[in-house]
Design a protein around this motif. Structure first.
Motif, PDB file in Angstrom:
ATOM      1  N   LEU A 196       0.848  -1.152  -0.035  1.00 19.73           N
ATOM      2  CA  LEU A 196       0.198   0.132  -0.143  1.00 19.73           C
ATOM      3  C   LEU A 196       0.752   1.200  -0.003  1.00 19.73           C
ATOM      4  CD1 LEU A 196      -2.983  -0.405   2.547  1.00 19.73           C
ATOM      5  CD2 LEU A 196      -3.057   0.051   0.126  1.00 19.73           C
ATOM      6  N   VAL A 197       1.880   1.087   0.919  1.00 19.13           N
ATOM      7  CA  VAL A 197       2.663   2.552   1.095  1.00 19.13           C
ATOM      8  C   VAL A 197       3.604   2.756  -0.213  1.00 19.13           C
ATOM      9  CG1 VAL A 197       4.380   3.517   2.454  1.00 19.13           C
ATOM     10  CG2 VAL A 197       2.691   2.303   3.508  1.00 19.13           C
ATOM     11  N   THR A 198       4.185   1.577  -0.376  1.00 21.68           N
ATOM     12  CA  THR A 198       5.113   1.651  -1.732  1.00 21.68           C
ATOM     13  C   THR A 198       4.109   1.986  -3.048  1.00 21.68           C
ATOM     14  OG1 THR A 198       4.945  -0.749  -2.070  1.00 21.68           O
ATOM     15  CG2 THR A 198       6.814   0.119  -1.037  1.00 21.68           C
ATOM     16  N   GLY A 199       3.123   1.552  -3.218  1.00 19.58           N
ATOM     17  CA  GLY A 199       2.121   1.835  -4.149  1.00 19.58           C
ATOM     18  C   GLY A 199       1.892   3.276  -4.325  1.00 19.58           C
ATOM     19  N   GLN A 200       1.374   3.865  -3.196  1.00 22.70           N
ATOM     20  CA  GLN A 200       1.220   5.281  -3.232  1.00 22.70           C
ATOM     21  C   GLN A 200       2.500   6.117  -3.467  1.00 22.70           C
ATOM     22  OE1 GLN A 200      -1.511   6.709  -2.923  1.00 22.70           O
ATOM     23  NE2 GLN A 200      -1.497   8.757  -2.025  1.00 22.70           N
ATOM     24  N   ALA A 201       3.555   5.633  -2.808  1.00 20.01           N
ATOM     25  CA  ALA A 201       4.926   6.445  -3.230  1.00 20.01           C
ATOM     26  C   ALA A 201       5.110   6.444  -4.773  1.00 20.01           C
ATOM     27  CB  ALA A 201       5.897   5.860  -2.529  1.00 20.01           C
ATOM     28  N   ARG A 202       4.945   5.339  -5.357  1.00 19.33           N
ATOM     29  CA  ARG A 202       5.225   5.080  -6.874  1.00 19.33           C
ATOM     30  C   ARG A 202       4.278   5.931  -7.609  1.00 19.33           C
ATOM     31  NH1 ARG A 202       8.191   1.607 -10.122  1.00 19.33           N
ATOM     32  NH2 ARG A 202       7.517   1.638 -12.419  1.00 19.33           N
ATOM     33  N   TRP A 203       3.111   6.036  -7.082  1.00 15.64           N
ATOM     34  CA  TRP A 203       2.058   6.896  -7.864  1.00 15.64           C
ATOM     35  C   TRP A 203       2.259   8.429  -7.604  1.00 15.64           C
ATOM     36  CZ3 TRP A 203      -0.490   7.813 -11.630  1.00 15.64           C
ATOM     37  CH2 TRP A 203      -1.803   8.615 -11.929  1.00 15.64           C
ATOM     38  N   TYR A 204       2.703   8.753  -6.666  1.00 13.71           N
ATOM     39  CA  TYR A 204       2.999  10.154  -6.305  1.00 13.71           C
ATOM     40  C   TYR A 204       4.275  10.596  -7.196  1.00 13.71           C
ATOM     41  CZ  TYR A 204       3.570  14.189  -3.089  1.00 13.71           C
ATOM     42  OH  TYR A 204       3.853  15.408  -2.621  1.00 13.71           O
ATOM     43  N   GLY A 205       5.551   9.629  -6.911  1.00 12.86           N
ATOM     44  CA  GLY A 205       6.583   9.996  -7.657  1.00 12.86           C
ATOM     45  C   GLY A 205       6.096  10.077  -9.447  1.00 12.86           C
ATOM     46  N   THR A 206       5.340   9.165  -9.736  1.00  9.45           N
ATOM     47  CA  THR A 206       5.048   9.160 -11.166  1.00  9.45           C
ATOM     48  C   THR A 206       4.382  10.541 -11.607  1.00  9.45           C
ATOM     49  OG1 THR A 206       4.706   7.087 -11.434  1.00  9.45           O
ATOM     50  CG2 THR A 206       3.616   8.482 -13.118  1.00  9.45           C
ATOM     51  N   VAL A 207       3.518  11.105 -10.786  1.00 11.80           N
ATOM     52  CA  VAL A 207       2.674  12.345 -11.127  1.00 11.80           C
ATOM     53  C   VAL A 207       3.823  13.647 -10.910  1.00 11.80           C
ATOM     54  CG1 VAL A 207       1.111  13.964 -10.274  1.00 11.80           C
ATOM     55  CG2 VAL A 207       0.490  11.483 -10.427  1.00 11.80           C
ATOM     56  N   LEU A 208       4.354  13.655  -9.771  1.00  9.46           N
ATOM     57  CA  LEU A 208       5.555  14.681  -9.715  1.00  9.46           C
ATOM     58  C   LEU A 208       6.481  14.787 -10.690  1.00  9.46           C
ATOM     59  CD1 LEU A 208       6.230  14.627  -5.716  1.00  9.46           C
ATOM     60  CD2 LEU A 208       4.944  16.350  -7.105  1.00  9.46           C
ATOM     61  N   ALA A 209       7.228  13.505 -11.004  1.00  9.13           N
ATOM     62  CA  ALA A 209       8.088  13.657 -12.262  1.00  9.13           C
ATOM     63  C   ALA A 209       7.626  14.045 -13.294  1.00  9.13           C
ATOM     64  CB  ALA A 209       8.810  12.092 -12.229  1.00  9.13           C
ATOM     65  N   GLY A 210       6.400  13.569 -13.678  1.00  8.61           N
ATOM     66  CA  GLY A 210       5.769  14.241 -15.046  1.00  8.61           C
ATOM     67  C   GLY A 210       5.212  15.399 -15.065  1.00  8.61           C
ATOM     68  N   TYR A 211       5.146  16.175 -13.817  1.00  7.86           N
ATOM     69  CA  TYR A 211       4.952  17.558 -13.824  1.00  7.86           C
ATOM     70  C   TYR A 211       6.432  18.100 -13.874  1.00  7.86           C
ATOM     71  CZ  TYR A 211       0.166  18.069 -12.429  1.00  7.86           C
ATOM     72  OH  TYR A 211      -1.110  17.894 -12.656  1.00  7.86           O
ATOM     73  N   ALA A 212       7.476  17.554 -13.246  1.00  8.35           N
ATOM     74  CA  ALA A 212       8.758  18.044 -13.540  1.00  8.35           C
ATOM     75  C   ALA A 212       9.361  18.138 -14.994  1.00  8.35           C
ATOM     76  CB  ALA A 212       9.636  17.461 -12.507  1.00  8.35           C
ATOM     77  N   SER A 213       9.012  17.121 -15.411  1.00  5.82           N
ATOM     78  CA  SER A 213       9.458  17.120 -16.859  1.00  5.82           C
ATOM     79  C   SER A 213       8.856  17.931 -17.864  1.00  5.82           C
ATOM     80  CB  SER A 213       9.109  15.506 -17.426  1.00  5.82           C
ATOM     81  OG  SER A 213       9.451  15.411 -18.691  1.00  5.82           O
ATOM     82  N   GLN A 214       7.369  18.092 -17.528  1.00  4.74           N
ATOM     83  CA  GLN A 214       6.600  19.280 -18.328  1.00  4.74           C
ATOM     84  C   GLN A 214       7.331  20.522 -17.978  1.00  4.74           C
ATOM     85  OE1 GLN A 214       2.059  20.818 -18.908  1.00  4.74           O
ATOM     86  NE2 GLN A 214       2.548  19.244 -17.500  1.00  4.74           N
ATOM     87  N   ALA A 215       7.587  20.853 -16.653  1.00  5.33           N
ATOM     88  CA  ALA A 215       8.119  22.105 -16.329  1.00  5.33           C
ATOM     89  C   ALA A 215       9.544  22.308 -17.167  1.00  5.33           C
ATOM     90  CB  ALA A 215       8.570  22.210 -14.851  1.00  5.33           C
ATOM     91  N   ARG A 216      10.186  21.377 -17.397  1.00  4.36           N
ATOM     92  CA  ARG A 216      11.722  21.573 -18.019  1.00  4.36           C
ATOM     93  C   ARG A 216      11.471  21.673 -19.436  1.00  4.36           C
ATOM     94  NH1 ARG A 216      12.944  17.153 -14.515  1.00  4.36           N
ATOM     95  NH2 ARG A 216      12.547  15.619 -16.305  1.00  4.36           N
ATOM     96  N   THR A 217      10.537  21.109 -19.935  1.00  8.48           N
ATOM     97  CA  THR A 217      10.331  21.095 -21.633  1.00  8.48           C
ATOM     98  C   THR A 217       9.706  22.490 -21.944  1.00  8.48           C
ATOM     99  OG1 THR A 217       8.423  19.846 -21.357  1.00  8.48           O
ATOM    100  CG2 THR A 217      10.329  18.828 -21.742  1.00  8.48           C
ATOM    101  N   THR A 218       8.779  22.880 -21.242  1.00  9.17           N
ATOM    102  CA  THR A 218       7.918  24.106 -21.356  1.00  9.17           C
ATOM    103  C   THR A 218       8.244  25.411 -20.905  1.00  9.17           C
ATOM    104  OG1 THR A 218       6.229  23.689 -19.589  1.00  9.17           O
ATOM    105  CG2 THR A 218       5.789  22.752 -21.758  1.00  9.17           C
ATOM    106  N   GLY A 219       9.274  25.334 -19.673  1.00  5.90           N
ATOM    107  CA  GLY A 219       9.736  26.439 -19.151  1.00  5.90           C
ATOM    108  C   GLY A 219       8.659  27.002 -18.109  1.00  5.90           C
ATOM    109  N   MET A 220       7.390  26.232 -18.000  1.00  7.27           N
ATOM    110  CA  MET A 220       6.634  26.816 -17.035  1.00  7.27           C
ATOM    111  C   MET A 220       6.974  26.422 -15.670  1.00  7.27           C
ATOM    112  SD  MET A 220       3.293  25.753 -19.309  1.00  7.27           S
ATOM    113  CE  MET A 220       2.158  26.470 -18.351  1.00  7.27           C
ATOM    114  N   SER A 221       6.474  27.164 -14.568  1.00  5.64           N
ATOM    115  CA  SER A 221       6.557  26.941 -13.522  1.00  5.64           C
ATOM    116  C   SER A 221       5.422  26.041 -12.966  1.00  5.64           C
ATOM    117  CB  SER A 221       6.415  28.207 -12.284  1.00  5.64           C
ATOM    118  OG  SER A 221       5.207  28.728 -12.543  1.00  5.64           O
ATOM    119  N   PRO A 222       5.585  25.368 -11.640  1.00 11.49           N
ATOM    120  CA  PRO A 222       4.718  24.360 -11.430  1.00 11.49           C
ATOM    121  C   PRO A 222       3.158  25.082 -11.194  1.00 11.49           C
ATOM    122  CG  PRO A 222       6.632  23.963 -10.259  1.00 11.49           C
ATOM    123  CD  PRO A 222       6.909  25.061 -10.895  1.00 11.49           C
ATOM    124  N   GLU A 223       3.427  26.515 -10.651  1.00 11.37           N
ATOM    125  CA  GLU A 223       2.199  26.991 -10.669  1.00 11.37           C
ATOM    126  C   GLU A 223       1.441  27.399 -11.756  1.00 11.37           C
ATOM    127  OE1 GLU A 223       4.739  27.291  -7.144  1.00 11.37           O
ATOM    128  OE2 GLU A 223       4.998  27.941  -9.167  1.00 11.37           O
TER     129      GLU A 223
END
Length: 309
Positions: free
Chosen positions: A162-189
């Motif tokens: 349960l805990v590791t699955g939630q961590a992986r899902w959280y990491g997937t979303v955060l990593a995706g947003y971080a990748s989008q921020a790098r490629t677009t130059g947009m801030s998380p906000e």
């Protein structure tokens, strides 16, 4: 570890545990499995998992691909060793009084951090339990945290998942947003604001009344962290279950839901066709419901304009 002499370890797992035979030829003093893995991790950190190949890693080290194959004979083995290296060890408990909940939460946070440092780990397909030293240490840490609870061994493993699955899902979303921020130059906000605007423009009360209410309430532009909320509710559930066991409650019957047999038939053409028919029917129902709601709205507007009609 088992003493079964008939058990032949896969090469990658044997390398991870340090029990693989050393290569007989090659530049032994200059090359090592550790150097190969370090170079591959550096390459993945810089350019993503897609950039990792035996040729690219060899070039980074200044050797030919054949030199690497004497140490790591397959790319799948290299990926396993990279994952093992990037996973690292779980955090040590800060004190003897640290309870199971705090230790699981600390592990969750540390695991999410490892995904953010090495987001390419999320691109490695899950093909089973990674039976390697560091991965085993994470499981061990969770089981030790739960050792003084009345949970069975199976239940402790389930909580760990349960805990590791939630961590992986959280990491997937955060990593995706971080990748989008790098490629677009947009801030998380800015990314959040753009997504909120898209939801606001596309989600109608007729087709998605509950989702529209969430949009209007500002749920998609809120600074609240849904994943932190989620892990706390998971831990609340475990705590409630422990309280019930301590009070003498009975364990629930084992549910029987998705099985490997279900996965085996998932690719059957008749099953796929039936599932597509269900999806088409669901879509037709949603479309019909949308038309109905629009008709009801129009009727109410007409009645409001012409009450006696």
């Amino acid at each position: 570890m088992t003493d079964d002499a008939d058990l032949e370890l896969p090469r990658g797992i044997a390398l991870a545990w340090g029990v693989a035979a050393d290569p007989q030829r090659g530049p032994k003093r200059e090359m090592s499995v550790e150097k190969i893995v370090d170079a591959a991790v550096e390459l993945a950190d810089a350019e993503g998992l897609g950039a990792v190949s035996m040729a690219a890693v060899a070039a980074r080290l200044g050797y030919t691909p054949m030199s690497l194959y004497r140490y790591v004979s397959a790319k799948d083995d290299l990926l396993l060793l990279m994952q093992e290296e990037a996973t690292g060890l779980p955090p040590a408990p800060e004190g003897q009084t640290t309870g199971w909940r705090e230790r699981l939460r600390d592990g969750f946070t540390a695991m999410v951090g490892s995904y953010l440092r090495h987001p390419w780990m999320l691109d490695i397909p899950i093909t089973g339990s990674p039976i390697t030293p560091n991965s085993s240490a994470w499981i061990e840490s969770s089981l030790v945290a739960l050792a003084d609870t009345p949970l069975t061994q199976e239940e402790r493993i389930a909580v760990t998942l349960l805990v590791t699955g939630q961590a992986r899902w959280y990491g997937t979303v955060l990593a995706g947003y971080a990748s989008q921020a790098r490629t677009t130059g947009m801030s998380p906000e800015q990314i959040t604001e753009r997504e909120g605007a898209l939801f606001d423009a596309l989600i109608s009360a007729d087709g998605y009344p509950a989702l529209r209410a969430a949009v209007d309430a500002g749920a998609f532009v809120s600074d609240a962290d849904p994943f932190q909320f989620g892990i706390e509710r998971i831990l609340d559930g475990v705590a409630a279950y422990l309280d019930a066991l301590t009070a003498g409650g009975e364990r629930p019957d084992r549910p029987s839901w998705i099985t490997l047999e279900d996965a085996d038939v998932a690719g059957d053409k008749k099953v796929r066709d039936a599932q597509k028919a269900v999806r088409d029917a669901d879509k037709a129902l949603r479309d019909a419901t949308k038309v109905e709601r629009a008709a009801v709205r129009d009727a109410r507007e007409r009645l409001a304009r012409h009450p006696s009609a």
